[in-house]
Each structure stands twice: as C-alpha cells, then as structure tokens.
Design a protein around this motif. Structure first.
Motif, PDB file in Angstrom:
ATOM      1  N   ASN A  72       0.869  -1.179   0.000  1.00 18.71           N
ATOM      2  CA  ASN A  72       0.000   0.000   0.000  1.00 18.71           C
ATOM      3  C   ASN A  72       0.907   1.230   0.000  1.00 18.71           C
ATOM      4  O   ASN A  72       1.271   1.740   1.065  1.00 18.71           O
ATOM      5  CB  ASN A  72      -0.908   0.001   1.229  1.00 18.71           C
ATOM      6  N   THR A  74       2.811   4.592   0.268  1.00 18.88           N
ATOM      7  CA  THR A  74       2.502   5.696   1.172  1.00 18.88           C
ATOM      8  C   THR A  74       2.930   7.044   0.607  1.00 18.88           C
ATOM      9  O   THR A  74       3.738   7.124  -0.325  1.00 18.88           O
ATOM     10  CB  THR A  74       3.214   5.490   2.514  1.00 18.88           C
ATOM     11  N   SER A 100       0.571  -2.321  -7.006  1.00 21.19           N
ATOM     12  CA  SER A 100       1.061  -1.283  -6.098  1.00 21.19           C
ATOM     13  C   SER A 100       2.281  -0.579  -6.672  1.00 21.19           C
ATOM     14  O   SER A 100       2.407   0.650  -6.581  1.00 21.19           O
ATOM     15  CB  SER A 100       1.404  -1.894  -4.736  1.00 21.19           C
ATOM     16  N   THR A 158      -1.662   5.772   0.168  1.00 22.88           N
ATOM     17  CA  THR A 158      -2.095   5.724   1.559  1.00 22.88           C
ATOM     18  C   THR A 158      -1.366   6.789   2.379  1.00 22.88           C
ATOM     19  O   THR A 158      -0.159   6.974   2.232  1.00 22.88           O
ATOM     20  CB  THR A 158      -1.812   4.337   2.166  1.00 22.88           C
ATOM     21  N   HIS A 160      -0.964   7.258   6.217  1.00 25.44           N
ATOM     22  CA  HIS A 160      -1.230   6.685   7.538  1.00 25.44           C
ATOM     23  C   HIS A 160      -1.495   7.766   8.579  1.00 25.44           C
ATOM     24  O   HIS A 160      -2.319   7.577   9.481  1.00 25.44           O
ATOM     25  CB  HIS A 160      -0.058   5.802   7.973  1.00 25.44           C
ATOM     26  N   LYS A 165      -6.770   6.247   2.567  1.00 28.50           N
ATOM     27  CA  LYS A 165      -6.243   5.548   1.397  1.00 28.50           C
ATOM     28  C   LYS A 165      -7.139   5.953   0.233  1.00 28.50           C
ATOM     29  O   LYS A 165      -8.320   5.611   0.201  1.00 28.50           O
ATOM     30  CB  LYS A 165      -6.269   4.037   1.610  1.00 28.50           C
ATOM     31  N   GLY A 279      -8.145  -0.776   4.592  1.00 30.47           N
ATOM     32  CA  GLY A 279      -6.715  -0.850   4.316  1.00 30.47           C
ATOM     33  C   GLY A 279      -5.949   0.325   4.883  1.00 30.47           C
ATOM     34  O   GLY A 279      -4.805   0.179   5.323  1.00 30.47           O
ATOM     35  N   THR A 282      -5.770  -0.609   8.683  1.00 28.44           N
ATOM     36  CA  THR A 282      -5.125  -1.877   9.061  1.00 28.44           C
ATOM     37  C   THR A 282      -3.923  -2.236   8.214  1.00 28.44           C
ATOM     38  O   THR A 282      -3.169  -3.146   8.569  1.00 28.44           O
ATOM     39  CB  THR A 282      -6.131  -3.032   8.965  1.00 28.44           C
ATOM     40  N   ASP A 283      -3.754  -1.562   7.045  1.00 22.97           N
ATOM     41  CA  ASP A 283      -2.686  -1.877   6.092  1.00 22.97           C
ATOM     42  C   ASP A 283      -2.817  -3.295   5.532  1.00 22.97           C
ATOM     43  O   ASP A 283      -1.834  -3.911   5.129  1.00 22.97           O
ATOM     44  CB  ASP A 283      -1.305  -1.695   6.727  1.00 22.97           C
ATOM     45  N   HIS A 286      -5.019  -5.409  -0.241  1.00 22.12           N
ATOM     46  CA  HIS A 286      -6.149  -4.764  -0.908  1.00 22.12           C
ATOM     47  C   HIS A 286      -7.244  -5.753  -1.326  1.00 22.12           C
ATOM     48  O   HIS A 286      -8.421  -5.573  -0.997  1.00 22.12           O
ATOM     49  CB  HIS A 286      -5.652  -3.989  -2.125  1.00 22.12           C
TER      50      HIS A 286
END
Length: 390
Positions: A72, A74, A100, A158, A160, A165, A279, A282-283, A286
């Motif tokens: 994911n 960042t 990704s 994403t 965080h 996301k 996602g 929680t990461d 996908h």
C-alpha cells in the motif's frame, strides 16, 4: 447502451512467454535515464530483475534504482521517489511488479515536477494535472495480476498519518506507455497474494457490472470475463504453474479495469471505498479487504437492483431460473459468489484483517461515499456493513 462516452487507451501491451523481448524496442522511444522501481526484492530472487536489468544495460540506459515499494504505497514513499526522480532528471519510470508498484510509478510521474503538495492536490482534492504539466512517462513489467494498473490511469496512495487511502484516476497522459505481460512471471507469487489478486479482478468487474438497467454490451463482456476468471482460478489454485489458466487470468485482469467494461455505465465502487478505508487503518492486502466486505455489501444492495443480481446468477453462475423469483435468484447468485470465494481461499471476514468493533467508526469516517450503483449509502449503512463483515 445509454449515455455518452469517449473510449481511448494508449497503452501498448506485449503479452506472452516471450513478451520481454519487446522491452528493448519500447526503451528506444525514451531518453537515457530510467528510474527502475520495484517492491521488496522478490524479483531478484526469481530472476526477473536480472532479465530486466540486462535489457536496460544492453540498450545503454543509465539505471537509477528505487526499491522498497510497499503493498500500500505511502505518501512518504511517494515523496521519496519524486525527490529521486527529480534529482536524476529521469526520462522514464519502469515499474517491475504488481499493481502497487505500477500505481506508485504513476504517482511519482505526476508528483516529481509538480510545484505543490501532490497528495493534497491530486488525491484529496482529486484535481487533474494542468494541460502543460510535466509528467514522466511510465512503463511496466507485470509480475502480479489483479489491479489492471498496467493499462489504466489509476493510482492509490495511503496516508497513515491521516488514516486515508485514496485512489485517483488520472487521464491517459499518466497511463503506462507500454506493459510487458508474461504469465510465467506470476508463477512464483505466494498463494495468499495470488488469490487476493483473483478477487480484486472479480471486484473490478462487479463494481462496474452492478449499475444501470439497460441492455448494455459492456455487461455481456463483463459476464464473459467473470466466467473466464472463475474457471481459470479454480485451475490455478490446484496447479499454480498452469500456463493456460494463469495467462487467461492475466488477460482478464487487464480487461477488467482498462476502462472497457465501464463504457455506458454509471458504475458503483463502494466495495472499493469501504475496502480501501479498511486498508488505510489496518494496512491489509487490498484484494482481501474487498473480499471481506463484498458479501455483506451485496446482500444489502441487491434489494435495490434485484433484476441485475438475478441476471448475475444465471449468466455468471449458470443457476437455472425456472420457477424462481428474481429475489431467489439474486440470493442464489450471491451464495454462488461466496462458494467460489471459499473455494479459492480468500478472506471473508474483516476481523481476519485486523478490523475490530472499536475501529469501525474510524473506517466509516475514512470511507468516501459515491452516489452511484443502485443505492447511495449513508454513514449508518456503512457502519452496518462493516459490522456484518466482522
């Protein structure tokens, strides 16, 4: 088909076990410096890295490496990549990996020369790069199927720190100029990632399919792609090195989200919005977040589009319609979807991905709600679907 649309897709695909042979000819169209970006290093273990680097060197390219793209991607990684691309004045970004990595390459391509906060402008505000914006060309060598990123303008990033996301679909200036699709490159993928990709493909098709009530050619195409995916996925989980199965899945994944099956459609995308919100918190992988929320979502919204869900049952799952109401068929179709999900082994409960009752309000707040599909959700309904998904 109702509505009006424009269809254009500039990505050139090279498909098959010898597709990498076409990389050299593609590289001839770009300048000398290539930003090679990839993930955690699996391409070095399976030999794909060596094959790609050999072609780059044979073409006389200067290679700038940007490894470590996470599942994911960042904002921090985006900013790192943009700085490297800018410092080296790269002429092409070559993404070797799955969705990704390709999403990330597109993000870097628009952020590198943008004089501002790319995250705020392109993802949060959903703005489009200016007509004269300097955008670095992107190419890809695909190693994991699912997202269709190799032939579309989508890029999901994403943040965080903000618990978000967000996906941005850019215009064709950001779409990969070319994509190398060798099905054998997917053989070494771990089972969990493989089946997550399978469901991502199915979800892309369903997000576009479950909208509109007109007789739409795009729906017939989607039904054929879904049937192909179901058949090939059952073969692939038994024999991951089945070339015919993996090649059919790779081809289906590309056509599932290269803008073809959305033509003439309003589309939905709420499974993706809820899944991406999970996602962000929680990461989680996908495709698995999509699987975890699909069943409760579709069991709720099928009441608003019963006829299409009944068609889904008969056209995709070959469920006999005789003597049954549309409501009965709709239920059987969703049950068939669940049976297939269990067969391939995807997650069907969001608690397996780290979602808890306590996290549901934050996920609901992070869920972008679209007024599309057969029903526009409200926050309470999002919360209920998340609870049902546990």
């Amino acid at each position: 088909m109702l509505g009006n649309f424009t269809y254009s897709n500039p990505t050139r695909l090279h498909f098959g076990s010898e597709a990498l042979k076409e990389l050299a000819s593609e590289l001839s169209h770009f300048g000398p410096t290539v930003l090679l970006t990839y993930g955690g290093g699996s391409i070095k273990r399976n030999g794909i890295y060596d094959d790609v680097v050999a072609v780059l060197k044979a073409c006389g390219k200067t290679i700038v490496e940007l490894p470590g793209v996470m599942p994911n991607p960042t904002v921090d990684k985006l900013n790192e990549g943009a700085a490297i691309a800018r410092e080296n004045n790269v002429d092409l970004i070559l993404a070797v990996g799955g969705g990704s990595t390709i999403d990330y390459a597109k993000a870097v391509s628009v952020a590198t020369w943008y004089d501002g906060n790319a995250w705020e402008t392109f993802w949060k505000q959903q703005q489009t790069p200016a007509p004269d914006a300097k955008i670095i060309p992107v190419g890809s060598v695909l190693t994991m199927v699912g997202t269709g990123s190799e032939m579309n303008g989508g890029s999901v990033i994403t943040n965080h720190a903000e618990g978000l996301k967000i996906g941005k679909v850019f215009d064709e200036r950001v779409m990969p100029r070319f994509a190398i699709l060798n099905p054998t490159y997917t053989f070494s993928l771990p089972h969990y990632q493989m089946v997550a990709g399978f469901f991502d493909i199915m979800s892309h098709l369903m997000e576009q399919y479950f909208s509109n009530d007109d007789d739409n050619t795009s729906d017939y195409i989607a039904e054929g792609l879904m049937r192909s995916l179901v058949a090939a996925s059952k073969q692939a989980i038994v024999d991951p090195h089945n070339y015919e199965a993996r090649s059919n899945i790779m081809w289906t994944a590309t056509w599932a989200l290269n803008t073809l099956t959305k033509c003439g459609k309003t589309q939905d995308w709420m499974v993706h919005m809820i899944g991406q919100a999970i996602g962000a918190i929680t990461d989680a992988t996908h495709g698995m977040t999509l699987a975890a929320v699909s069943l409760p979502y579709y069991r709720f919204v099928c009441q608003f589009g019963t006829a299409k869900f009944a068609r889904f049952a008969t056209a995709v799952w070959n469920i006999p319609a005789e003597g049954k109401t549309n409501e009965q068929l709709a239920e059987e179709g969703i049950n068939a979807l669940e049976d297939w999900m269990n067969t391939i082994g995807v997650v069907t409960h969001s608690r397996e991905l780290g979602l808890t009752e306590e996290l549901i309000p934050a996920v609901a707040d992070a869920t972008i709600i679209f007024p599309a599909g057969y029903h526009t959700l409200n926050r309470e309904e999002v919360v209920n679907i998340l609870r049902e998904s546990l």
